[in-house]
Write an enzyme that holds these catalytic residues in place. Structure first.
Site, PDB file in Angstrom:
ATOM      1  N   TYR A 127       0.802  -1.226   0.000  1.00  0.00           N
ATOM      2  CA  TYR A 127       0.000   0.000   0.000  1.00  0.00           C
ATOM      3  C   TYR A 127       0.835   1.277   0.000  1.00  0.00           C
ATOM      4  O   TYR A 127       0.310   2.362  -0.188  1.00  0.00           O
ATOM      5  CB  TYR A 127      -0.894   0.012   1.243  1.00  0.00           C
ATOM      6  CG  TYR A 127      -2.357  -0.112   0.940  1.00  0.00           C
ATOM      7  CD1 TYR A 127      -2.849  -1.246   0.299  1.00  0.00           C
ATOM      8  CD2 TYR A 127      -3.256   0.881   1.295  1.00  0.00           C
ATOM      9  CE1 TYR A 127      -4.184  -1.378   0.029  1.00  0.00           C
ATOM     10  CE2 TYR A 127      -4.603   0.752   1.035  1.00  0.00           C
ATOM     11  CZ  TYR A 127      -5.061  -0.385   0.400  1.00  0.00           C
ATOM     12  OH  TYR A 127      -6.387  -0.509   0.146  1.00  0.00           O
TER      13      TYR A 127
ATOM     14  N   LYS B  42       0.763 -14.218   5.688  1.00  0.00           N
ATOM     15  CA  LYS B  42       0.872 -15.223   4.630  1.00  0.00           C
ATOM     16  C   LYS B  42       2.343 -15.642   4.562  1.00  0.00           C
ATOM     17  O   LYS B  42       2.979 -15.672   3.511  1.00  0.00           O
ATOM     18  CB  LYS B  42       0.381 -14.576   3.319  1.00  0.00           C
ATOM     19  CG  LYS B  42       0.154 -15.512   2.192  1.00  0.00           C
ATOM     20  CD  LYS B  42      -1.062 -16.386   2.348  1.00  0.00           C
ATOM     21  CE  LYS B  42      -1.079 -17.404   1.227  1.00  0.00           C
ATOM     22  NZ  LYS B  42      -1.894 -18.579   1.490  1.00  0.00           N
TER      23      LYS B  42
ATOM     24  N   ASP C  64      -5.308 -16.785   4.572  1.00  0.00           N
ATOM     25  CA  ASP C  64      -6.487 -17.360   3.904  1.00  0.00           C
ATOM     26  C   ASP C  64      -7.347 -18.156   4.891  1.00  0.00           C
ATOM     27  O   ASP C  64      -8.570 -18.165   4.782  1.00  0.00           O
ATOM     28  CB  ASP C  64      -6.109 -18.210   2.687  1.00  0.00           C
ATOM     29  CG  ASP C  64      -4.853 -19.007   2.882  1.00  0.00           C
ATOM     30  OD1 ASP C  64      -3.869 -18.759   2.194  1.00  0.00           O
ATOM     31  OD2 ASP C  64      -4.856 -19.871   3.779  1.00  0.00           O
TER      32      ASP C  64
ATOM     33  N   ASP D  37      -7.025  -4.871   5.149  1.00  0.00           N
ATOM     34  CA  ASP D  37      -8.037  -4.242   4.301  1.00  0.00           C
ATOM     35  C   ASP D  37      -9.129  -5.264   3.969  1.00  0.00           C
ATOM     36  O   ASP D  37     -10.322  -5.015   4.149  1.00  0.00           O
ATOM     37  CB  ASP D  37      -7.338  -3.764   3.018  1.00  0.00           C
ATOM     38  CG  ASP D  37      -8.149  -2.737   2.274  1.00  0.00           C
ATOM     39  OD1 ASP D  37      -9.101  -2.208   2.860  1.00  0.00           O
ATOM     40  OD2 ASP D  37      -7.831  -2.465   1.105  1.00  0.00           O
TER      41      ASP D  37
END
Ligand code: NAP
Length: 474
Positions: free
Chosen positions: A162, A239, A340, A364
């Protein structure tokens, strides 16, 4: 005495100061507010009315916010001139008074600012974005048991993809960077040797630092310290199985922080597993019971078994003083989940989670997914918090087609106000509003967005009538 070009400073009020990142809030603070563009004209007055009424009800004349109108977005351009979306006055006011609240802002189409919200976060180094997602009874939801979800997403605000450090495909700088990576850097690495980036790719950079990760996770752990029971729980979401040196490092730095800086307050999932097994009389000894470590462990070699058992011994010795006598049961559990899987878990086992500390992009997605479970963006508040400033905000945009019609849901901004009151430690006022919103929704006194989802259908209240309904339950 601070001076402004075009602002009218309230005649009365006191300054909020910061000590080691903690706000010191007087009884009559001056708080700058940005009304916001589009539906800001509807939701700000409704929000201010609710906050003022709650403080009056909760504290009488002992506490009061002295509101200070400052400008950003389209409204700022009207007052300060074209393209002046974020005037110096506004920046100076927030810097000076420390805490502000804002409605939604139009993303500028010119003037060199990519996003006003991002600009505000960067200027004031508001490194943690905090988004609570809890259910208010009666809110229409696509889930069978939305009440089981009560989490607070801590989204890192200053790093990750970002940051916007990226190059467009075929841009000469992008081609140069790809050539450098393909021809020079990648071949130097044993692990990356055979990889090749397509020459026609666009490139984005994902910087994640130890300092950035730890100061953010620290805020999440400090928040958990203020909670009770099972809610004293911080889950590091990453992740790291794929992005080892960015997302994986975030997790590792999180555990390191929990162990080094919060040893008297935190227990990791692994430590808690070991202690639980000891309590269940599954004596973990150095020589045997290796199967307790993890399924499949028995297949490992003897030397590995010894190593892992020694590790357990080490863990027990290292925490026996701080965590003994059942102290560990009251501690903050720090664990981690792959990003996930957390999307599944907040739907299938929502009650097991409390604070989710994560990186920017994950945060987000997760906060929007969680908001959907409890009733959508109209009810999702947010705050951006740093060590010297905090800005509370509605998470939705300006919804221009509803602007000025007195119909939009002010819930998100009102709940941001609740977060601000909690941040002040003004919990009596915060609780009055939370209860007022719950009761209004339970009695089906809601704005159009919730009314249209209710079964059977109900007549919608206007934005201002919804605010009055909330106040009527104080
Ligand atoms: P948006 O303003 O969030 O509106 C999209 C839709 O979400 C609305 O049409 C409405 O759906 C629903 N919605 C928004 N606010 C709501 C509320 N208070 N209560 C109930 N429903 C609400 O998104 P957008 O149209 O994509 O963006 C418009 C402008 O806002 C853009 O300039 C964007 O850059 C900016 N923006 C600002 C922020 C911010 O300041 N934090 C955040 C996001 C976007 P229905 O019409 O179906 O009811």
């Amino acid at each position: 005495m601070i001076m402004f070009e075009k602002l009218n400073l309230p005649k009365e009020g006191e300054l909020i100061s910061f000590n080691n990142g903690i706000a010191q809030v007087p009884n009559y603070p001056i708080v700058p507010f940005i009304r916001g563009d589009g539906t800001g004209v509807d939701i700000w007055p409704a929000t201010q009315k609710v906050i003022d009424a709650a403080i009056l009800k909760g504290y009488g004349k002992d506490k009061k916010i002295n509101w200070f109108k400052v400008y950003a977005g389209d409204e700022a351009c009207e007052v300060y001139g074209t393209y002046n979306y974020l005037p110096k006055d506004t920046i100076d006011a927030i810097k000076h008074f420390g805490v502000a609240i804002k409605g939604p802002l139009t993303t500028p189409v010119g003037g060199g600012i990519r996003s006003l919200n991002v600009a505000l976060r960067q200027i004031f180094d508001l490194y943690s974005c905090v988004r609570p997602c809890r259910y208010y009874s009666g809110t229409p939801s696509p889930h069978k048991k939305p009440e089981d979800l009560d989490i607070i997403v801590y989204r890192e605000n200053t790093e990750d993809i970002y940051m916007g450090i990226e190059w467009e495909a075929n841009d000469p700088n992008c081609v140069e960077l790809i050539n450098f990576l393909n021809n020079s850097l990648i071949p130097k690495s044993e692990k990356l040797k055979n990889k090749l980036i397509s020459e026609s790719a666009g490139i984005g950079i994902k910087p994640i630092s130890k300092k950035g990760s730890q100061r953010h996770i620290k805020k999440a752990i400090e928040h958990a310290k203020r909670l009770t029971g099972d809610k004293r729980h911080v889950t590091l979401v990453h992740k790291g199985n794929i992005m080892k040196y960015t997302e994986g490092a975030f997790r590792d730095w999180g555990y390191e922080l929990a162990i080094n800086e919060f040893r008297n307050d935190c227990i990791t999932e692994r430590e808690s597993w070991i202690l639980e097994n000891i309590e269940k009389n599954n004596q973990i000894t150095i020589e045997n019971n290796a199967k307790l470590i993890e399924p499949g462990f028995e297949k490992l070699t003897t030397s590995k078994q010894k190593f892992i058992c020694e590790e357990i011994k080490e863990v027990i010795l290292s925490i026996s003083e701080t965590h003994g006598s059942n102290n560990w049961k009251k501690m903050i559990l720090v664990d981690d989940r792959i990003a996930d899987s957390i999307f599944q878990q907040i739907q299938t086992r929502p009650q097991e989670y409390s604070i989710i500390a994560t990186l920017n992009l994950n945060g987000d997605y997760i906060s929007d997914a969680a908001a959907a479970i409890v009733g959508g963006l109209g009810m999702a508040p947010g705050a951006n918090i740093g060590d010297n400033a905090a800005i509370f905000e509605a998470t939705h945009g300006t919804a221009p087609k509803h602007a000025g019609l007195n119909r939009i849901n002010p819930g998100s901004l009102i709940l941001s106000g609740v977060m601000m009151l909690e941040y002040f430690g003004w919990n009596k006022a915060a609780n009055l509003i939370t209860r007022g919103i719950s009761k209004a929704i339970e009695d089906k006194k809601v704005t159009y967005d919730l009314a249209r989802l209710m079964e059977p259908k109900v007549n919608a209240l206007s934005c201002s009538d919804f605010a009055d309904a909330i106040i009527s339950y104080f």
